[in-house]
Write an enzyme that holds these catalytic residues in place. Structure first.
Site, short mmCIF file in Angstrom:
data_model
loop_
_atom_site.label_atom_id
_atom_site.label_comp_id
_atom_site.label_asym_id
_atom_site.label_seq_id
_atom_site.Cartn_x
_atom_site.Cartn_y
_atom_site.Cartn_z
N ASP A 108 0.81 -1.23 0.00
CA ASP A 108 0.00 0.00 0.00
C ASP A 108 0.84 1.28 0.00
OD1 ASP A 108 0.95 -0.22 2.60
OD2 ASP A 108 -0.80 0.79 3.44
N GLU A 109 2.11 1.16 -0.38
CA GLU A 109 2.97 2.34 -0.34
C GLU A 109 3.86 2.42 -1.57
OE1 GLU A 109 5.41 3.09 3.20
OE2 GLU A 109 4.11 1.63 4.19
#
Length: 388
Positions: free
Chosen positions: A107-108
């Site tokens: 998610d990054e």
DNA sequence: TCTGGGGTCCTAGGACCC
DNA sequence: TCTGGGGTCCTAGGACCC
């Protein structure tokens, strides 16, 4: 304190807000606006939607407590395939704004925007904002974006004003960022080091950044590098290679109840070895080192390393050595909570040296016949079943 | 809150050598 | 027999990340 021109480098950090929960809500609109946690398979909350946070639910709260205290909260298992689809889409959108994208985790991402303002004919903040808007609109999730001079500062910037935060700190404004961030929130400074630093009256990222060079000299290399990054220097490069290379691979599982059953533990270790070798073969690796390990109730690890005479691709080639190792680490008076196997010293088979003579090892010839059967079977780790 | 599973990097110190 | 100083290589394990 630091005299730095506006943009010697420009790195954006993009971070999903309660990503697993947001993705679930985006995929199932009926769940939008409702308190939701994921991670039921783990027994504790892995992701907590903002509606659930409003009720007082925090990450890591045991699922049974959530059921007791917050009956309105929806509880779901993790679905990593789904998260991965959204992540891939997010990375794709980011690449529309810069070719230099590091897929840092599920998610990054980090994005190097240096120079892109000429292509887009607008400021760096505006480019990052456009990327943020596009991701939020197309994927139906919220993200927080931080823009600054390097990865460490961008990551600090993206920790502010969540959810859907947007924070830009050029060289002239670093101090105002550092002042806001407690030392333990700095990327790479964990509980041990922050406890040590606090003893020296360092409580914020700003305190750390303005520490003297003499003080920093006593710290290990990673902390020296973080110190330089907080002062505005760019030390860490983006890793924009797609993730298909590994230094090591690990398989492990915690038992529902700690145990000292010897042959059970041995069978689990072998199953983990089978699985991790299978993964290694899938990526084209042969294995130079094998670690088997047991973790006891007090979280102490007992490991044994096996280094085969030549790199191997099937664990059975080291089976006797592994058993010897197991005998060495197993103590019947201890109770073990986790068993596992790590492989490292991985070498791509196609790049490795082809044996000078055709390998006529009879065991290996037999294996080649047996193992195709393994490739698609399910492996039992003692808890749940995992697809190979 | 008693703490999952999968990774990476760094370093102290032991083994070994001259 | 007892022993210095210095180098390299390797491993175990710590610390950190998501």
């Amino acid at each position: 304190m630091f005299q730095i021109q506006s943009w010697p480098h420009v790195i954006a950090h993009i971070d999903g807000d309660a990503f697993f929960a947001s993705v679930t809500q985006a995929e199932h609109p009926s769940l939008k606006g409702k308190p939701l946690v994921t991670g039921s398979e783990r027994g504790i909350a892995t992701a907590v939607s903002y509606e659930a946070r409003a009720l007082g639910i925090t990450r890591g709260l045991p699922i049974f407590k959530i059921k007791q205290q917050f009956p309105s909260c929806i509880i779901l298992e993790s679905d990593y395939r789904l998260y991965s689809v959204y992540a891939t889409e997010m990375f794709k959108i980011l690449r529309e704004f810069s070719p230099w994208v590091e897929e840092y985790s599920i998610d990054e991402a980090f994005v190097d925007l240096k120079g892109m303002r000429y292509a887009f004919r607008t400021g760096y903040g505006e480019i990052a904002l456009q990327a943020k808007d596009k991701i939020e609109e197309k994927l139906g999730i919220s993200i927080t974006v931080g823009v600054s001079l390097n990865k460490s500062l961008a990551k600090l910037a993206s920790s502010l004003n969540r959810p859907s935060g947007f924070n830009v700190f050029s060289g002239k404004h670093i101090e105002s960022l550092l002042i806001q961030v407690p030392i333990e929130k700095v990327w790479g400074i964990g509980s041990q080091t922050s406890a040590y630093l606090k003893k020296h009256n360092i409580y914020t990222a700003h305190d750390f950044a303005k520490s003297s060079e003499q003080f920093i000299a006593y710290l290990a290399k990673p902390y020296k590098e973080i110190w330089r990054e907080l002062r505005g220097e760019k030390v860490f490069d983006l890793d924009t290679d797609p993730k298909n290379t590994y230094k090591s691979m690990l398989s492990s599982r915690t038992f529902s109840k700690p145990t000292n059953k010897k042959e059970f533990l041995w069978s689990r270790i072998l199953a983990h070895a089978e699985y991790v070798f299978l993964r290694a073969r899938k990526f084209g690796y042969s294995v130079g080192k094998i670690h088997i390990f047991l973790k006891n109730q007090r979280f102490k690890y007992f490991t044994y390393q096996v280094v085969p005479f030549e790199k191997i691709t099937y664990p059975i080639e080291a089976r006797d050595e592994l058993r010897k190792g197991f005998e060495a680490i197993y103590k019947k008076e201890d109770l073990y909570r986790t068993a596992g196997c790590t492989v490292s010293d991985l070498v791509q088979v196609k790049n490795s040296q082809i044996p000078l003579f055709k390998n006529t090892n009879p065991v290996r010839e037999k294996l080649k016949k047996i193992y195709p059967l393994y490739e698609n079977r399910k492996i039992n780790f003692g808890g749940s079943l995992f697809e190979a």
